[in-house]
Motif scaffolding. Structure first.
Motif, short mmCIF file in Angstrom:
data_model
loop_
_atom_site.label_atom_id
_atom_site.label_comp_id
_atom_site.label_asym_id
_atom_site.label_seq_id
_atom_site.Cartn_x
_atom_site.Cartn_y
_atom_site.Cartn_z
N ASP A 138 0.83 -1.21 0.00
CA ASP A 138 0.00 0.00 0.00
C ASP A 138 0.87 1.26 0.00
N GLU A 142 0.84 4.11 -2.96
CA GLU A 142 0.39 5.47 -2.63
C GLU A 142 1.46 6.52 -2.88
N LYS A 146 1.08 11.06 -3.41
CA LYS A 146 1.40 11.90 -2.26
C LYS A 146 1.62 13.35 -2.69
N PRO A 155 -3.60 5.71 -7.62
CA PRO A 155 -2.40 4.87 -7.73
C PRO A 155 -2.35 4.03 -9.00
#
Length: 181
Positions: A138, A142, A146, A155
């Motif tokens: 994860d 991600e 960001k 994503p």
């Protein structure tokens, strides 16, 4: 497995690791898709030769994250040594042809090399449980969304990540193995 007496980037075989390698001085060398392709070509070779299994990845502008498993040596060297050596040679070759002035940024002060593209001592963290592996996966997926990067909105929209594989089953580079397989 005694992980406390090893260098940070050293990995045992047949065990999954969260691996991070960074370009020297955090330069955004990997911003250029040609350098990302060099990384992917190296990973494809390692997978095709059955030297590694790759469960997840992301290639960011100045670093990469992988979740992978070293399966066996590539001749006398580890797959990670083959990866960093091959990519460094290809980075240098590309820069000589396309941007020779940028090579100056990667000149090494070490006796054993002229250039250094990857920082010394990458980070390798053994993944002891599936929950920890999922947490790292994860985190990897991600990264591109960001605030610091904003490379995409979702994503799975980032082409240089395994996020789409885990959402839609699409592996554009043919390197991935689902961690549950």
């Amino acid at each position: 497995m005694n992980i406390f007496h090893k260098r940070q980037g050293q990995m045992d075989y047949n065990y999954p690791y969260f691996y991070t390698d960074t370009i020297c001085d955090f330069r955004n060398l990997l911003e250029n898709d040609q350098f990302k392709l060099i990384v992917m070509n190296s990973l494809q070779f390692l997978v095709q030769q059955k030297l590694v299994e790759i469960y997840g990845y992301v290639i960011m502008p100045n670093h990469i994250h992988l979740i992978w498993n070293m399966l066996k040596l590539n001749g006398k060297e580890s797959p990670v040594a083959s990866f960093t050596k091959f990519t460094a040679h290809q980075f240098r070759k590309y820069l000589i042809t396309h941007n020779p002035h940028l090579l100056e940024h990667y000149k090494s002060k070490k006796e054993d090399r002229h250039y250094q593209f990857w920082k010394r001592d990458p980070l390798a963290i053994p993944l002891s449980t599936e929950n920890i592996l999922i947490q790292k996966l994860d985190y990897i997926h991600e990264n591109p969304i960001k605030d610091r990067w904003r490379l995409c909105k979702y994503p799975e929209d980032y082409a240089w990540s395994s996020a789409r594989f885990y959402k839609d089953g699409i592996d554009n580079f043919g390197i991935l193995k689902h961690f549950r397989d």
